[in-house]
Scaffold this active site. Structure first.
Site, mmCIF file in Angstrom:
data_model
loop_
_atom_site.group_PDB
_atom_site.id
_atom_site.type_symbol
_atom_site.label_atom_id
_atom_site.label_comp_id
_atom_site.label_asym_id
_atom_site.label_seq_id
_atom_site.Cartn_x
_atom_site.Cartn_y
_atom_site.Cartn_z
ATOM 1 N N PRO A 199 0.818 -1.219 0.000
ATOM 2 C CG PRO A 199 -0.264 -1.227 2.069
ATOM 3 C CD PRO A 199 0.586 -2.064 1.170
ATOM 4 C CD GLU A 237 0.720 -5.134 10.021
ATOM 5 O OE1 GLU A 237 0.640 -3.991 9.542
ATOM 6 O OE2 GLU A 237 -0.270 -5.859 10.219
ATOM 7 N NE ARG A 278 -7.042 -5.746 -21.436
ATOM 8 C CZ ARG A 278 -6.951 -4.541 -22.014
ATOM 9 N NH1 ARG A 278 -5.997 -3.700 -21.667
ATOM 10 N NH2 ARG A 278 -7.813 -4.177 -22.937
ATOM 11 C CG ASP A 322 -7.306 -0.487 -23.556
ATOM 12 O OD1 ASP A 322 -8.263 -1.036 -24.120
ATOM 13 O OD2 ASP A 322 -6.297 -1.084 -23.173
HETATM 14 O O1 97T Z 1 -2.914 -3.762 1.302
HETATM 15 C C1 97T Z 1 -1.875 -4.468 0.816
HETATM 16 C C2 97T Z 1 -1.265 -5.426 1.648
HETATM 17 C C3 97T Z 1 -0.176 -6.149 1.144
HETATM 18 C C4 97T Z 1 0.296 -5.917 -0.137
HETATM 19 C C5 97T Z 1 -0.313 -4.957 -0.947
HETATM 20 C C6 97T Z 1 -1.405 -4.232 -0.488
HETATM 21 C C7 97T Z 1 -2.012 -3.223 -1.357
HETATM 22 O O2 97T Z 1 -1.560 -2.987 -2.619
HETATM 23 N N1 97T Z 1 -2.283 -2.016 -3.174
HETATM 24 C C8 97T Z 1 -3.207 -1.612 -2.302
HETATM 25 C C9 97T Z 1 -3.068 -2.356 -1.135
#
Ligand code: 97T
Length: 269
Positions: free
Chosen positions: A88, A115, A157, A172
């Site tokens: 994230p 985590e 794709r 697209d």
């Molecule tokens: O929320 C996550 C937890 C682990 C690995 C990736 C993510 C994530 O990737 N993009 C949004 C959230």
């Protein structure tokens, strides 16, 4: 293209056996290899996580299994792969990044649970490989496996010969260029009436110019409602006279810098 995925949930990647990606693999256009990280965890319980230094909630993935797994995967091929780390905290995964990654010969994905992965793993491979930490959106998931499925589909794709001619990607949404990024408008198929609902007359008019204009107008309608940021960021040179007319009808006009934004509605005295 070769794709490796190292995960503690190999079964989560089963969808890569079906549909577009599965067919690309069957045709030999894509070489996908799924690896179980626990194959490189050597204690009695195949431990892959531990408590975080400094305290705090959750668990962190230990560096040793990742190091052994990645050394083994890297040594199994020729040249250096691009390492894609879903997190994230990464840079946004966009159509532009999908195109860039689709041009690489070899990608290795490292979806993490808990985590995240001990930072030293990212640093270690960052010294040797092109490492991309990537987020698929602003929400929190339980792990990186679903982001891998999303990214692999978006990338696969784009590979030569994977998409049939009928579904070619030249129009697209988010295809880069001097074009405005617009969302696609509504689509219709048979029957011509369903539960008392017809289809827009213009679509059966046979007038290709009018149909193209109608589609673009509808694309503007949807974009101003669902993704106004796409209009705001567009170079106004991408808007022709009829685009500007439609934007004006929708309550949009050029600001002092020429870029388009919502025009403040007049307030009654
Ligand atoms: O929320 C996550 C937890 C682990 C690995 C990736 C993510 C994530 O990737 N993009 C949004 C959230």
């Amino acid at each position: 293209m070769r794709l490796d995925v190292v995960t503690i949930f190999p079964e989560y990647l089963e969808p890569l056996n079906v549909s577009l990606v599965g067919k690309a693999r069957a045709r030999g256009q894509l070489d996908v290899r799924i690896h179980d990280l626990r194959d490189w965890a050597h204690d009695k319980h195949n431990t892959v996580d531990d408590t975080p230094y400094g305290g705090g909630p959750g668990m962190v993935m230990k560096p040793e299994p990742w190091g052994e797994a990645l050394d083994s995967v890297i040594a199994s091929g020729e040249g250096r792969p691009t390492l894609v780390v879903p997190t994230p905290s990464g840079k946004p995964f966009t159509q532009q990044l999908a195109v860039e990654l689709s041009e690489k010969p070899w990608l290795v994905f490292t979806p993490a649970r808990y985590e995240g992965i001990d930072r030293r793993v990212i640093e270690e491979y960052g010294d040797r490989l092109d490492v991309r930490e990537v987020s698929i959106g602003d929400y929190v998931l339980a792990g990186g496996e679903a982001p891998v499925l999303v990214m692999v589909e978006a990338i696969a794709r784009l590979l030569p010969g994977v998409l049939g001619n009928a579904e070619s990607h030249r129009d697209d949404s988010f295809a880069p260029g001097a074009m405005a990024d617009l969302l696609e408008g509504p689509v219709y198929t048979k029957p011509p009436e369903w539960r008392g609902r017809g289809i827009p007359d213009v679509l059966v008019s046979g007038h290709h110019g009018k149909i193209a204009r109608w589609r673009r107008d509808e694309a503007f309608r949807r974009t101003v409602v669902n993704r106004p940021d796409l209009i705001e960021r567009t170079d106004p040179a991408a808007f022709d006279k009829k685009d500007r007319e439609m934007l004006s009808i929708l309550g949009w006009g050029p600001g002092p810098d020429g870029r388009f934004g919502r025009v403040a509605p007049d307030v009654e005295e």
